[in-house]
Scaffold this active site. Sequence first.
Site, mmCIF file in Angstrom:
data_model
loop_
_atom_site.group_PDB
_atom_site.id
_atom_site.type_symbol
_atom_site.label_atom_id
_atom_site.label_comp_id
_atom_site.label_asym_id
_atom_site.label_seq_id
_atom_site.Cartn_x
_atom_site.Cartn_y
_atom_site.Cartn_z
ATOM 1 N N ARG A 1 9.862 -7.665 12.678
ATOM 2 C CA ARG A 1 8.451 -7.275 12.813
ATOM 3 C C ARG A 1 7.719 -7.367 11.467
ATOM 4 N NH1 ARG A 1 10.739 -4.098 16.924
ATOM 5 N NH2 ARG A 1 11.121 -2.260 15.639
ATOM 6 N N TYR B 1 2.791 9.784 -0.304
ATOM 7 C CA TYR B 1 3.856 9.172 0.506
ATOM 8 C C TYR B 1 5.213 9.420 -0.176
ATOM 9 C CZ TYR B 1 0.164 6.193 2.647
ATOM 10 O OH TYR B 1 -0.960 5.700 3.268
ATOM 11 N N LYS C 1 -2.828 5.906 -4.197
ATOM 12 C CA LYS C 1 -3.926 6.836 -3.872
ATOM 13 C C LYS C 1 -3.718 8.170 -4.564
ATOM 14 C CE LYS C 1 -3.785 4.674 0.678
ATOM 15 N NZ LYS C 1 -2.358 4.460 0.964
ATOM 16 N N LYS D 1 2.777 -1.537 9.191
ATOM 17 C CA LYS D 1 3.980 -0.943 8.602
ATOM 18 C C LYS D 1 5.141 -1.185 9.554
ATOM 19 C CE LYS D 1 4.068 3.481 9.413
ATOM 20 N NZ LYS D 1 2.796 4.126 9.488
ATOM 21 N N SER D 2 6.276 -1.557 8.996
ATOM 22 C CA SER D 2 7.474 -1.695 9.823
ATOM 23 C C SER D 2 8.691 -1.616 8.918
ATOM 24 C CB SER D 2 7.457 -3.038 10.564
ATOM 25 O OG SER D 2 8.618 -3.154 11.338
ATOM 26 N N ASP E 1 0.847 -1.201 0.000
ATOM 27 C CA ASP E 1 0.000 0.000 0.000
ATOM 28 C C ASP E 1 0.883 1.252 0.000
ATOM 29 O OD1 ASP E 1 -2.973 1.019 0.868
ATOM 30 O OD2 ASP E 1 -1.413 2.251 1.788
ATOM 31 N N LEU F 1 -1.949 -1.043 14.117
ATOM 32 C CA LEU F 1 -1.282 -1.261 15.412
ATOM 33 C C LEU F 1 -1.291 0.034 16.222
ATOM 34 C CD1 LEU F 1 1.713 -3.265 13.902
ATOM 35 C CD2 LEU F 1 -0.190 -4.219 15.218
ATOM 36 N N SER G 1 6.859 -10.982 11.469
ATOM 37 C CA SER G 1 5.903 -11.417 12.501
ATOM 38 C C SER G 1 4.500 -10.867 12.220
ATOM 39 C CB SER G 1 6.408 -11.058 13.900
ATOM 40 O OG SER G 1 5.885 -9.843 14.356
ATOM 41 N N ASN G 2 4.420 -9.699 11.610
ATOM 42 C CA ASN G 2 3.096 -9.118 11.340
ATOM 43 C C ASN G 2 2.304 -9.902 10.284
ATOM 44 O OD1 ASN G 2 3.508 -7.116 13.225
ATOM 45 N ND2 ASN G 2 4.138 -5.563 11.744
ATOM 46 N N HIS H 1 -7.553 9.625 -1.703
ATOM 47 C CA HIS H 1 -6.816 9.539 -0.438
ATOM 48 C C HIS H 1 -7.498 10.292 0.701
ATOM 49 C CE1 HIS H 1 -2.443 9.336 1.268
ATOM 50 N NE2 HIS H 1 -3.330 9.126 2.208
#
Length: 284
Positions: free
Chosen positions: A235, A50, A75, A229-230, A45, A187, A238-239, A108
């Site tokens: 992470r 961004y 977007k 997001k990481s 995404d 999160l 793991s997400n 957006h």
Amino acid sequence: MNHAITLNDGVQIPAVGFGTFLIPPDGSTYTAVLEALQAGYRHIDTATAYYNEEEVGKAVRDSDIPREEIFITSKLWVSHFGYERAKIGIDRSLKKLGMDYMDLYLLHQPYGDVAGAWKALEEAKQAGKIRSIGVSNMTPKIWNTYVPQFSVIPSVNQIECNPYAQQKVIREIMSTSDVKVECWGPLGQGSKELLTNAQITAIGEKYGKNAGQVILRFEVQEGMIVLPKSTNPERIKSNLNIFDFTLTEDEMNIMRSLDTGKTKHDPDAPGVGEYLITNYPIED
Ligand code: A2P
């Protein structure tokens, strides 16, 4: 590995996508997206505002994963709203991404000539430039102002959503047209309070999962699409690792009870549109 959800236009979308907001276009987005693709994400995404669409596109190409196996969302920014401006904005995103189609394209932020911009998205979908179209940051008030005028109903509304801000009112409105919620900040944007919540960590202990995994699993079990997001490789992995356990109805109810009914961002507040246009300039 990544449960697929069917949108109201029949397009399938992986329930977990990799979010890239605030990951800078200095090589960090490229590295993080490549890491995510190697970890098994097949949904990325991004957004015009961004400023990192180019790095997303390059990471997708360099991953050697066939384009059609990856779901790409971008977007349209408010500076490109209105029918004619939106056509330019859509082509701009395609060019930055280096792609000939996007899987999902969203309005957006819901300010300015929303209806004109939406018409351009509808046409781009018809023309095959975009597979699915949607909106973002629409509250019940904004949704009821614009969506009844649209010829094509959005497939998603991407909104702030996490266990402390469960967005029950807009979710109810959207469910009547089978419009899916996409959670930005699933999160709580890294909220320490949320990620150390004792009720959440207790559920995690039962399954050998961390709080982030319990939160994302809860959101996906609620039928939502999540965009964690990481930039941390552990992470990032793991997400996505949330498909080997299922929360019980009691645990779902504990998670549901954490809702405060409040969001951090209020799209209805006066001046938000002006603030965004001033602070996120986009060149054509
Ligand atoms: P980092 O990049 O160091 O992992 P959200 O997806 O809700 O916007 O949250 C993003 C923020 O949460 C980032 O600051 C990210 O930092 C952090 N984060 C991402 N995944 C986790 C996790 N599983 N546990 C704790 N913090 C996380």
